[in-house]
Design a protein around this motif. Structure first.
Motif, PDB file in Angstrom:
ATOM      1  N   CYS A  25       1.039  -1.170   0.019  1.00 39.69           N
ATOM      2  CA  CYS A  25       0.117   0.059  -0.027  1.00 39.69           C
ATOM      3  C   CYS A  25       1.005   1.248   0.145  1.00 39.69           C
ATOM      4  CB  CYS A  25      -1.041  -0.076   1.176  1.00 39.69           C
ATOM      5  SG  CYS A  25      -0.106   0.016   2.922  1.00 39.69           S
TER       6      CYS A  25
ATOM      7  N   GLU B 266      -9.933   9.036   2.366  1.00 35.26           N
ATOM      8  CA  GLU B 266     -10.655   7.789   1.949  1.00 35.26           C
ATOM      9  C   GLU B 266      -9.987   6.496   1.822  1.00 35.26           C
ATOM     10  OE1 GLU B 266      -9.334  10.286  -1.804  1.00 35.26           O
ATOM     11  OE2 GLU B 266      -9.924  10.703   0.189  1.00 35.26           O
ATOM     12  N   LEU B 267      -8.549   6.772   1.647  1.00 32.29           N
ATOM     13  CA  LEU B 267      -7.557   5.528   1.905  1.00 32.29           C
ATOM     14  C   LEU B 267      -7.454   4.989   3.541  1.00 32.29           C
ATOM     15  CD1 LEU B 267      -4.916   6.427  -0.620  1.00 32.29           C
ATOM     16  CD2 LEU B 267      -6.295   4.406  -0.698  1.00 32.29           C
TER      17      LEU B 267
ATOM     18  N   GLU C 150      -9.819   5.680   5.757  1.00 31.57           N
ATOM     19  CA  GLU C 150     -10.959   5.148   6.052  1.00 31.57           C
ATOM     20  C   GLU C 150     -11.580   4.105   5.390  1.00 31.57           C
ATOM     21  OE1 GLU C 150     -13.215   9.135   7.938  1.00 31.57           O
ATOM     22  OE2 GLU C 150     -13.200   8.843   5.720  1.00 31.57           O
ATOM     23  N   GLU C 151     -10.766   3.479   4.373  1.00 32.19           N
ATOM     24  CA  GLU C 151     -10.894   2.566   3.561  1.00 32.19           C
ATOM     25  C   GLU C 151     -12.464   2.720   2.642  1.00 32.19           C
ATOM     26  OE1 GLU C 151     -10.922  -0.912   5.728  1.00 32.19           O
ATOM     27  OE2 GLU C 151      -8.633  -0.861   5.905  1.00 32.19           O
ATOM     28  N   THR C 152     -12.783   3.917   2.437  1.00 31.53           N
ATOM     29  CA  THR C 152     -14.060   4.133   1.658  1.00 31.53           C
ATOM     30  C   THR C 152     -13.752   4.600   0.072  1.00 31.53           C
ATOM     31  OG1 THR C 152     -13.805   6.663   2.325  1.00 31.53           O
ATOM     32  CG2 THR C 152     -14.945   5.028   3.762  1.00 31.53           C
TER      33      THR C 152
ATOM     34  N   GLU D 179     -12.616   1.665  -5.543  1.00 33.60           N
ATOM     35  CA  GLU D 179     -11.629   0.886  -6.381  1.00 33.60           C
ATOM     36  C   GLU D 179     -11.972   0.512  -7.572  1.00 33.60           C
ATOM     37  OE1 GLU D 179     -10.633  -2.616  -4.414  1.00 33.60           O
ATOM     38  OE2 GLU D 179      -9.522  -1.769  -2.541  1.00 33.60           O
TER      39      GLU D 179
ATOM     40  N   ARG E  76      -5.171   8.373  10.624  1.00 36.39           N
ATOM     41  CA  ARG E  76      -6.691   8.459  10.838  1.00 36.39           C
ATOM     42  C   ARG E  76      -7.289   9.480  11.785  1.00 36.39           C
ATOM     43  NH1 ARG E  76      -7.978   3.755  11.969  1.00 36.39           N
ATOM     44  NH2 ARG E  76      -7.860   2.763   9.846  1.00 36.39           N
TER      45      ARG E  76
END
Length: 514
Positions: free
Chosen positions: A383, A392-393, A395-397, A400, A452
């Motif tokens: 990563c 957004e990365l 928070e994994e939102t 993709e 975060r």
């Protein structure tokens, strides 16, 4: 342990002395049985003189390893100075018992002769046994030494053969390097690349393999999670060699594939030269050969140099040009796909000798295939750098399946790079120290949770110094970076818009200096 001859002889003499001492206590002359007899005693008897005695003796003599002979002897014993036996001396080694008597004639026939238990039997030793043992030991030693010598000679021969073979290979390689015909003398790497297909995919593959084998590593100039970067030489020209760990083969393959993308070559993207796998049965090296830039990364350059306004804008604009070329899609028969970097940071941007930047390290990049409307993402699990990750990365939102999401994440990271560049601009003779983004909020190696909390939960961003408000270009640059790191991905500047704005700022500065 067996008794020695000397010990047996002493034992015999002790027995004789004891017998004499006992017998001499009597003084009467008697007739004794004699066997074997002296020739003068033909009737089988002998007569003692005054003070003498009759004796009987039993002895055990070893004649071979498994055979012993028993002897019985009778006779007269002289009172003093005589030998122990009248007829003949006993051989040695022997064990014996001797008894004397003087009480009556022929009394020595009735003497009970019993050998002590300790006298039976002892192991016979062949006189040649010890010599044979010594000969056997000597033979074993000689054989062992001979085998060791043969082993050493064989080892020396093998080592010599291998060294000679390696030297011959080196000499042959040098000869091949001097006499290769498909790389004309006097040509440089850049001239050869310019004369190639023009696709920007480096040299032709056959030439790539030739160059890779002729690379001479000079010194290590950087290390990372993928492997190590070396300064190297090829025919007197400096090149950079990125050597990947064997565990990072997917990253090497991916980056090589991306660098060979048609029409990727650009002044502000690191120039790709060749890729190769070098190795033997015991080791493997994955080479990625690119242009070499003496100034190193933007991160290193900013730590060593303070900037004036024109240098600051030149670095920012050239870096934006490189990223914009990656992001844009070029349509055509052999067009270029849109590419998102996914790991934009000051350590992945190099500074050329003319003060401009070029984008490097495409190992994590993704491509957008417009024909199929799909995002071609790398299969490795790496990563981006946590400090530069977009909200957004963290928070994994991030969507993709939507390519613009990756470009917007790149722009967030690029805004942080602009902040690093602007900090090194001299303001009224004062310049700030080079620092990484969020240095005042997180540690030198922050976790995703740390970032975060700062970026998403607290919505913090790198602080913009108050001094920038009084400087037109720094003030404008501060507004640009703030638009780049906007929490909403859709509200961020595109790289093309940023590039055009920086270009106008650079042109305005040049006109003001005229």
């Amino acid at each position: 342990m067996h008794p020695s001859k000397f010990e047996v002889t002493n034992l015999s003499l002790d027995l004789q002395s004891s017998a004499q001492a006992f017998c001499l206590s009597r003084t009467v002359a008697v007739k004794c049985y004699c066997y074997p007899c002296h020739k003068s005693h033909s009737n089988g008897t002998c007569e003692t003189v005054e003070g003498g005695a009759c004796y009987a003796s039993k002895s055990l003599t070893t004649i071979s390893k498994n055979e012993e002979q028993e002897r019985l002897m009778w006779g007269c014993l002289a009172p003093s100075g005589g030998s122990l036996f009248q007829c003949e001396p006993l051989p040695v080694p022997h064990r014996e018992v001797t008894k004397c008597c003087t009480d009556k004639d022929l009394c020595n026939l009735q003497l009970n002769l019993t050998l002590a238990e300790s006298d039976y039997p002892y192991e016979y030793e062949d006189p040649d046994t010890e010599q044979r043992k010594e000969s056997g030991t000597l033979m074993v030693i000689l054989i062992s030494l001979s085998l060791c010598l043969i082993f050493l000679l064989l080892t020396f021969g093998i080592v010599y053969y291998r060294c000679r073979r390696q030297n011959l290979k080196r000499k042959q390689l040098l000869v091949d390097c001097e006499h290769e015909t498909f790389i004309p003398p006097g040509n440089t790497l850049h001239s050869m690349i310019d004369e190639s297909s023009g696709s920007g995919s480096g040299l032709p593959l056959i030439v790539q393999r030739t160059i890779a084998k002729q690379i001479s590593l000079v010194r290590s100039i950087g290390k990372g999670r993928f492997g190590e970067v070396w300064k190297a030489k090829w025919r007197g020209e400096n090149v950079a060699v990125k050597i990947f760990f064997t565990t990072q083969e997917q990253s090497w393959f991916r980056e090589t594939e991306l660098y060979q993308t048609v029409l990727l070559r650009h002044d502000n993207i690191l120039g790709f030269i060749a890729a190769d796998i070098k190795g033997t049965g015991s080791w493997t090296q994955l080479y990625l050969i690119t242009d070499y830039h003496e100034n190193g990364s933007l991160y290193d350059y900013l730590h060593l140099h303070a900037l004036d306004t024109s240098e600051m804008l030149l670095l920012a604009h050239s870096a934006a040009c490189g990223l914009s070329h990656l992001h844009v899609e070029i349509s055509g028969t052999r067009g270029k796909p849109a590419i998102a970097h996914r790991d934009v940071k000051s350590k992945n941007i190099l500074v050329r000798s003319n003060g401009t930047c070029c984008i490097a390290d495409l190992g994590l990049a993704v491509r957008y295939v417009s024909e199929t409307n799909k995002v071609d993402i790398a299969s490795n699990t790496r990563c981006g750098t946590r400090r530069y990750m977009a909200p957004e990365l963290l928070e994994e939102t991030l969507n993709e399946n939507h390519f613009d999401s990756y470009k917007q994440a790149d722009m967030y990271s690029f805004g942080l790079v602009l902040w690093e560049i602007a900090r090194r601009c001299v303001i009224n003779g004062v310049v700030f120290d080079a620092e990484l983004p969020y240095y005042e909020f997180v540690s030198s190696d922050p976790s995703i949770d740390d970032m975060r909390k700062v970026v998403c939960d607290q919505r913090l961003r790198p602080s913009i110094p108050e001094e920038w408000a009084d400087q037109d270009y720094l003030h404008m640059l501060g507004k640009l970076m703030a638009e780049c790191w906007n929490p909403s991905p859709a509200a961020r500047l595109t790289c093309l818009r940023l590039k055009k704005t920086l270009c106008k700022m650079l042109e305005g500065l040049e006109e003001s200096h005229k």
